[in-house]
Design an enzyme around this catalytic site. Structure first.
Site, PDB file in Angstrom:
ATOM      1  N   HIS A   1       0.828  -1.200   0.000  1.00 17.77           N
ATOM      2  CA  HIS A   1       0.000   0.000   0.000  1.00 17.77           C
ATOM      3  C   HIS A   1       0.869   1.258   0.000  1.00 17.77           C
ATOM      4  O   HIS A   1       0.494   2.272  -0.611  1.00 17.77           O
ATOM      5  CB  HIS A   1      -0.955   0.027   1.195  1.00 17.77           C
ATOM      6  CG  HIS A   1      -1.945   1.143   1.106  1.00 17.77           C
ATOM      7  ND1 HIS A   1      -3.085   1.070   0.339  1.00 17.77           N
ATOM      8  CD2 HIS A   1      -1.939   2.396   1.639  1.00 17.77           C
ATOM      9  CE1 HIS A   1      -3.750   2.219   0.420  1.00 17.77           C
ATOM     10  NE2 HIS A   1      -3.074   3.036   1.199  1.00 17.77           N
TER      11      HIS A   1
ATOM     12  N   HIS B   1       3.296  10.691   2.557  1.00 16.70           N
ATOM     13  CA  HIS B   1       2.773  11.660   1.595  1.00 16.70           C
ATOM     14  C   HIS B   1       3.601  12.946   1.546  1.00 16.70           C
ATOM     15  O   HIS B   1       3.755  13.544   0.475  1.00 16.70           O
ATOM     16  CB  HIS B   1       1.320  12.003   1.932  1.00 16.70           C
ATOM     17  CG  HIS B   1       0.400  10.836   1.793  1.00 16.70           C
ATOM     18  ND1 HIS B   1       0.253  10.132   0.613  1.00 16.70           N
ATOM     19  CD2 HIS B   1      -0.432  10.242   2.692  1.00 16.70           C
ATOM     20  CE1 HIS B   1      -0.628   9.160   0.793  1.00 16.70           C
ATOM     21  NE2 HIS B   1      -1.051   9.210   2.034  1.00 16.70           N
TER      22      HIS B   1
END
Length: 275
Positions: free
Chosen positions: A233, A259
């Protein structure tokens, strides 16, 4: 030479936002060459638009958020990841909320929707970002780098202090076939002890055991699709975050990246290869 693409037909999906918990209807529409990926708030007057590009990233707290023209969209990374892997250059994303649906917590549904719509090749060349030297972004013991490579490959090392997870390593050449079988089904992950705090922050309001894999100090609370689903993921997220800068010919190598680092690299490459 590689030509730009769009979807061959319109497809829609309805679900709930992972963090907002709000019901959302999303429609993916074909778009002309050089449009890029553009989100359109179909629920707002004038249907304002926002381009999915690195310069529009304004937050990376538990998700990637873009903002422009007085609107914002968050948790776009799973959808963007599918756009990258399926090779979609141009698409209008009509959406009636601030967050795409979470589906099952992976990008599998989105990639399958795009495959169902079909891909149309357009009469315009794609501008690829060809990595010509080492690019690197560091944050303490975390880093992400891009090096020359004839293709698009992502390698990720995840280091988690929890004994259930520990160190996981993934290394994938990203093609539609490999992505659909090895990366797209990997779901987002949460630690049970953090869930209440996240919800107090207004996050994870749409999360359930149907769309998030959850672990605690006793083990996993739902069945894993892969023993190393977490690192897969993480790779899914990198692919989505880097789609904000376009299509890359290179090898991305990351350790403990999230991120923030991913989108910093996207902004760096966008600036280096602009024009």
């Amino acid at each position: 030479m590689v030509y730009q693409t769009t979807l061959n037909s319109e497809v829609s999906y309805t679900g709930v936002g992972l963090h907002s918990g709000v019901d959302v209807h999303m429609t993916l529409q074909p778009a002309p060459a050089n449009t890029g990926i553009v989100f359109v708030r179909s629920d707002l007057p004038g249907m304002p638009r926002i381009e999915a590009k690195a310069a529009n990233v304004t937050s990376t707290v538990r998700a990637t958020t873009i903002e422009a023209n007085g609107i914002k969209l968050f948790t776009i990374e799973h959808l963007m990841s599918a756009f990258y892997a399926m090779g979609i250059d141009n698409c209008l994303v009509l959406i009636d909320a601030e967050e795409p649906p979470v589906a099952d917590g992976s990008s599998k549904v989105f990639a399958e929707l795009m495959a169902k719509a079909g891909i149309k090749v357009l009469d315009a060349l794609r501008r690829e970002i060809v990595i010509d030297r080492l690019y690197r972004v560091d944050d303490g013991d975390k880093f992400i780098l891009a090096v020359p490579y004839d293709g698009f490959r992502v390698s990720f090392t995840s280091i988690n202090p929890h004994p259930l997870i520990g160190i996981q390593y993934g290394n994938y050449e990203i093609t539609p076939e490999s992505y659909l079988s090895e990366v797209a089904p990997a779901r987002t992950i949460a630690y049970e002890a953090e869930i209440d705090a996240l919800r107090e922050m207004g996050l994870g309001l749409g999360g359930t055991l149907e769309n998030v894999i959850v672990y605690n100090d006793d083990g996993w609370m739902n069945e894993l699709r892969y023993p190393d689903e977490l690192v897969r993921h993480k790779i899914l997220d990198i692919v989505g975050d880097l789609r904000l800068t376009g299509f890359i010919r290179g090898h991305i190598i990351a350790v403990k990246s999230g991120h923030a680092l991913n989108t910093t690299m996207a902004k760096l490459l966008a600036e280096e290869f602009k024009g």
